[in-house]
Write a protein that holds these residues in place. Structure first.
Motif, PDB file in Angstrom:
ATOM      1  N   MET A 188       0.895  -1.000  -0.245  1.00  0.00           N
ATOM      2  CA  MET A 188       0.007   0.046  -0.085  1.00  0.00           C
ATOM      3  C   MET A 188       0.947   1.280  -0.048  1.00  0.00           C
ATOM      4  SD  MET A 188      -3.182  -0.827   2.462  1.00  0.00           S
ATOM      5  CE  MET A 188      -2.265  -0.948   4.177  1.00  0.00           C
ATOM      6  N   HIS A 189       0.485   2.452  -0.876  1.00  0.00           N
ATOM      7  CA  HIS A 189       1.462   3.400  -0.983  1.00  0.00           C
ATOM      8  C   HIS A 189       0.766   4.595  -0.633  1.00  0.00           C
ATOM      9  CE1 HIS A 189       4.233   0.561  -3.178  1.00  0.00           C
ATOM     10  NE2 HIS A 189       3.140   0.494  -3.961  1.00  0.00           N
ATOM     11  N   CYS A 190      -0.689   4.671  -0.614  1.00  0.00           N
ATOM     12  CA  CYS A 190      -1.010   6.029  -0.295  1.00  0.00           C
ATOM     13  C   CYS A 190      -2.797   5.650   0.355  1.00  0.00           C
ATOM     14  CB  CYS A 190      -1.499   6.781  -1.737  1.00  0.00           C
ATOM     15  SG  CYS A 190      -2.459   6.054  -2.856  1.00  0.00           S
ATOM     16  N   ASN A 191      -3.265   6.772   0.621  1.00  0.00           N
ATOM     17  CA  ASN A 191      -4.691   6.481   0.947  1.00  0.00           C
ATOM     18  C   ASN A 191      -5.655   5.927   0.547  1.00  0.00           C
ATOM     19  OD1 ASN A 191      -4.249   7.858   3.806  1.00  0.00           O
ATOM     20  ND2 ASN A 191      -4.354   9.817   2.816  1.00  0.00           N
ATOM     21  N   GLY A 192      -5.503   6.160  -1.276  1.00  0.00           N
ATOM     22  CA  GLY A 192      -6.236   5.498  -2.187  1.00  0.00           C
ATOM     23  C   GLY A 192      -6.085   3.991  -2.062  1.00  0.00           C
ATOM     24  N   CYS A 193      -4.901   3.358  -1.967  1.00  0.00           N
ATOM     25  CA  CYS A 193      -4.791   2.103  -1.404  1.00  0.00           C
ATOM     26  C   CYS A 193      -5.557   1.514  -0.312  1.00  0.00           C
ATOM     27  CB  CYS A 193      -3.139   1.750  -1.696  1.00  0.00           C
ATOM     28  SG  CYS A 193      -2.163   2.036  -2.809  1.00  0.00           S
ATOM     29  N   SER A 194      -5.218   2.114   0.763  1.00  0.00           N
ATOM     30  CA  SER A 194      -6.001   1.730   1.967  1.00  0.00           C
ATOM     31  C   SER A 194      -7.338   1.946   1.996  1.00  0.00           C
ATOM     32  CB  SER A 194      -5.243   2.361   3.178  1.00  0.00           C
ATOM     33  OG  SER A 194      -5.325   3.821   3.133  1.00  0.00           O
TER      34      SER A 194
HETATM   35 CU   LIG Z   1      -2.270   4.135  -3.498  1.00  0.00          CU
END
Ligand SMILES: [Cu+2]
Length: 68
Positions: free
Chosen positions: A10-16
């Motif tokens: 997971m890299h960003c709030n979009g991922c999570s």
């Molecule tokens: Cu992301």
């Protein structure tokens, strides 16, 4: 049942946010909370409807890995 899965990828709030939404959609999941900072998903689930393999499947379908 309640478990905490360690998630890789997971890299960003979009991922999570995406993973949290998909986990909550899964039949048998009562509540799921995903933390980007902790790289973890806290999941409360009904073990009669879904097991750890089922949860792992959701994570992998989102493009992440369960690492513990
Ligand atoms: Cu992301």
């Amino acid at each position: 049942m309640k478990t905490t899965l360690k998630i890789a990828g997971m890299h960003c709030n979009g991922c999570s946010g995406n993973l949290e939404r998909m986990l909550n959609k899964r039949d048998g999941v009562l509540s799921a909370k995903v933390s980007l900072e902790a790289a973890a998903a806290e999941v409360e689930y009904d073990e009669a409807k879904v097991d750890l393999d089922g949860l792992r499947e959701v994570v992998e379908n989102c493009g992440f890995d369960v690492v513990g």
